[in-house]
Scaffold this motif. Sequence first.
Motif, PDB file in Angstrom:
ATOM      1  N   GLU A   5      60.647 172.886  92.964  1.00  0.00           N
ATOM      2  CA  GLU A   5      60.953 172.650  94.370  1.00  0.00           C
ATOM      3  C   GLU A   5      61.218 171.166  94.628  1.00  0.00           C
ATOM      4  O   GLU A   5      62.137 170.805  95.369  1.00  0.00           O
ATOM      5  CB  GLU A   5      59.809 173.147  95.236  1.00  0.00           C
ATOM      6  CG  GLU A   5      59.738 174.664  95.366  1.00  0.00           C
ATOM      7  CD  GLU A   5      58.589 175.108  96.249  1.00  0.00           C
ATOM      8  OE1 GLU A   5      57.897 174.219  96.796  1.00  0.00           O
ATOM      9  OE2 GLU A   5      58.397 176.329  96.407  1.00  0.00           O
ATOM     10  N   LYS A   6      60.430 170.313  94.010  1.00  0.00           N
ATOM     11  CA  LYS A   6      60.673 168.878  94.144  1.00  0.00           C
ATOM     12  C   LYS A   6      61.991 168.478  93.501  1.00  0.00           C
ATOM     13  O   LYS A   6      62.748 167.667  94.047  1.00  0.00           O
ATOM     14  CB  LYS A   6      59.518 168.106  93.519  1.00  0.00           C
ATOM     15  CG  LYS A   6      59.654 166.598  93.652  1.00  0.00           C
ATOM     16  CD  LYS A   6      58.468 165.889  93.019  1.00  0.00           C
ATOM     17  CE  LYS A   6      58.630 164.378  93.132  1.00  0.00           C
ATOM     18  NZ  LYS A   6      57.484 163.660  92.481  1.00  0.00           N
TER      19      LYS A   6
ATOM     20  N   ALA B 258      67.769 178.855  96.674  1.00  0.00           N
ATOM     21  CA  ALA B 258      66.433 179.445  96.593  1.00  0.00           C
ATOM     22  C   ALA B 258      66.032 179.584  95.129  1.00  0.00           C
ATOM     23  O   ALA B 258      66.862 179.838  94.260  1.00  0.00           O
ATOM     24  CB  ALA B 258      66.411 180.797  97.288  1.00  0.00           C
ATOM     25  N   LEU B 259      64.733 179.425  94.874  1.00  0.00           N
ATOM     26  CA  LEU B 259      64.219 179.477  93.508  1.00  0.00           C
ATOM     27  C   LEU B 259      63.659 180.854  93.184  1.00  0.00           C
ATOM     28  O   LEU B 259      62.991 181.469  94.017  1.00  0.00           O
ATOM     29  CB  LEU B 259      63.127 178.428  93.312  1.00  0.00           C
ATOM     30  CG  LEU B 259      63.587 176.982  93.122  1.00  0.00           C
ATOM     31  CD1 LEU B 259      62.387 176.053  93.121  1.00  0.00           C
ATOM     32  CD2 LEU B 259      64.370 176.830  91.828  1.00  0.00           C
TER      33      LEU B 259
ATOM     34  N   LYS C  45      71.233 180.673  94.764  1.00  0.00           N
ATOM     35  CA  LYS C  45      69.969 180.981  94.112  1.00  0.00           C
ATOM     36  C   LYS C  45      69.954 180.400  92.707  1.00  0.00           C
ATOM     37  O   LYS C  45      70.972 180.430  92.007  1.00  0.00           O
ATOM     38  CB  LYS C  45      69.758 182.498  94.049  1.00  0.00           C
ATOM     39  CG  LYS C  45      68.347 182.925  93.710  1.00  0.00           C
ATOM     40  CD  LYS C  45      68.203 184.436  93.882  1.00  0.00           C
ATOM     41  CE  LYS C  45      66.772 184.881  93.664  1.00  0.00           C
ATOM     42  NZ  LYS C  45      66.604 186.351  93.860  1.00  0.00           N
TER      43      LYS C  45
ATOM     44  N   VAL D 250      64.680 170.369  93.062  1.00  0.00           N
ATOM     45  CA  VAL D 250      65.796 170.854  93.879  1.00  0.00           C
ATOM     46  C   VAL D 250      66.016 169.939  95.075  1.00  0.00           C
ATOM     47  O   VAL D 250      67.156 169.635  95.451  1.00  0.00           O
ATOM     48  CB  VAL D 250      65.528 172.304  94.336  1.00  0.00           C
ATOM     49  CG1 VAL D 250      66.517 172.727  95.407  1.00  0.00           C
ATOM     50  CG2 VAL D 250      65.618 173.249  93.150  1.00  0.00           C
ATOM     51  N   GLY D 251      64.938 169.462  95.686  1.00  0.00           N
ATOM     52  CA  GLY D 251      65.093 168.530  96.794  1.00  0.00           C
ATOM     53  C   GLY D 251      65.709 167.213  96.375  1.00  0.00           C
ATOM     54  O   GLY D 251      66.460 166.599  97.142  1.00  0.00           O
TER      55      GLY D 251
ATOM     56  N   PRO E  66      70.299 173.636  99.595  1.00  0.00           N
ATOM     57  CA  PRO E  66      69.481 173.832  98.385  1.00  0.00           C
ATOM     58  C   PRO E  66      69.338 175.313  98.057  1.00  0.00           C
ATOM     59  O   PRO E  66      69.076 176.133  98.942  1.00  0.00           O
ATOM     60  CB  PRO E  66      68.132 173.206  98.767  1.00  0.00           C
ATOM     61  CG  PRO E  66      68.437 172.272  99.885  1.00  0.00           C
ATOM     62  CD  PRO E  66      69.568 172.905 100.636  1.00  0.00           C
TER      63      PRO E  66
ATOM     64  N   ASP F  24      56.690 176.159  90.094  1.00  0.00           N
ATOM     65  CA  ASP F  24      57.168 176.223  91.474  1.00  0.00           C
ATOM     66  C   ASP F  24      57.126 174.845  92.133  1.00  0.00           C
ATOM     67  O   ASP F  24      58.086 174.424  92.803  1.00  0.00           O
ATOM     68  CB  ASP F  24      56.330 177.213  92.288  1.00  0.00           C
ATOM     69  CG  ASP F  24      56.607 178.656  91.895  1.00  0.00           C
ATOM     70  OD1 ASP F  24      57.700 178.907  91.351  1.00  0.00           O
ATOM     71  OD2 ASP F  24      55.736 179.515  92.117  1.00  0.00           O
ATOM     72  N   ALA F  25      56.032 174.132  91.948  1.00  0.00           N
ATOM     73  CA  ALA F  25      55.896 172.816  92.571  1.00  0.00           C
ATOM     74  C   ALA F  25      56.899 171.819  91.994  1.00  0.00           C
ATOM     75  O   ALA F  25      57.570 171.083  92.731  1.00  0.00           O
ATOM     76  CB  ALA F  25      54.469 172.302  92.384  1.00  0.00           C
TER      77      ALA F  25
END
Length: 227
Positions: free
Chosen positions: A202-203, A215-216, A178, A205-206, A213, A198-199
């Motif tokens: 998430e990018k 969790a955020l 996490k 982390v990918g 990966p 969030d957007a």
Amino acid sequence: MTEPGEPNGSTRRMPTVDRSDEDPSTPAPDAAADAREPVPTLEKGDGRAGRFWSARRVPAALLALVVLGAAGLLLYDIAAVRADHPAMQWRRSLADGLAEHRLDDVPVLIGAGVAAVIGLWLLLLALTPGLRDLLPMRRDRADVRAGLDRTAAALVLRDRAVEVSGVQSVRVRMGRRKAKVRALSHFRELDDVRTDLDAVLEKAVGELGLAKPPALSVQVHRPAKKG
């Protein structure tokens, strides 16, 4: 190029190389250079990236030294007794103490508890991989393993987060499962800032390329008022 005796404007034929005498089975230099074995790759989803195991050289070396010293001292004392010499004082005191104390005495229980804790600690070191600060990355090639330091991953997420409009400061705590992000926003609506974070995260982390990966968990607050 003209030669003496030749009319102007005529050219001289350059000598040519006859390759009829060469072995046709010999490959050309360029073809031999290009005939390399392909890099072994893995199909998507087949690259199992487990955690990196720590060598733990310091605990192993300390344990080996203790066992070696105790075994050598005991072997020397046994050999001395076999040679008709008296046993060492520590061994006689240990034998007398074990004969006098019962198993339910407090010193015996404390010693047994300490030995059990040390044994469990050694078993834990032997059965767990360690290196918790190194996150395994996806394996795209069969002969390559890569890892990313948790601090470096947290810095990447923080740098991406501060680029979001309205974010004043960011704190990132990167774990193996996490990633906790706490941001302070001094303008814009908090919900809008959280949506953009969030957007973006998430990018990010990918793009880290981690095998698992994290969790955020994103929290956005207003900075505390001074005074």
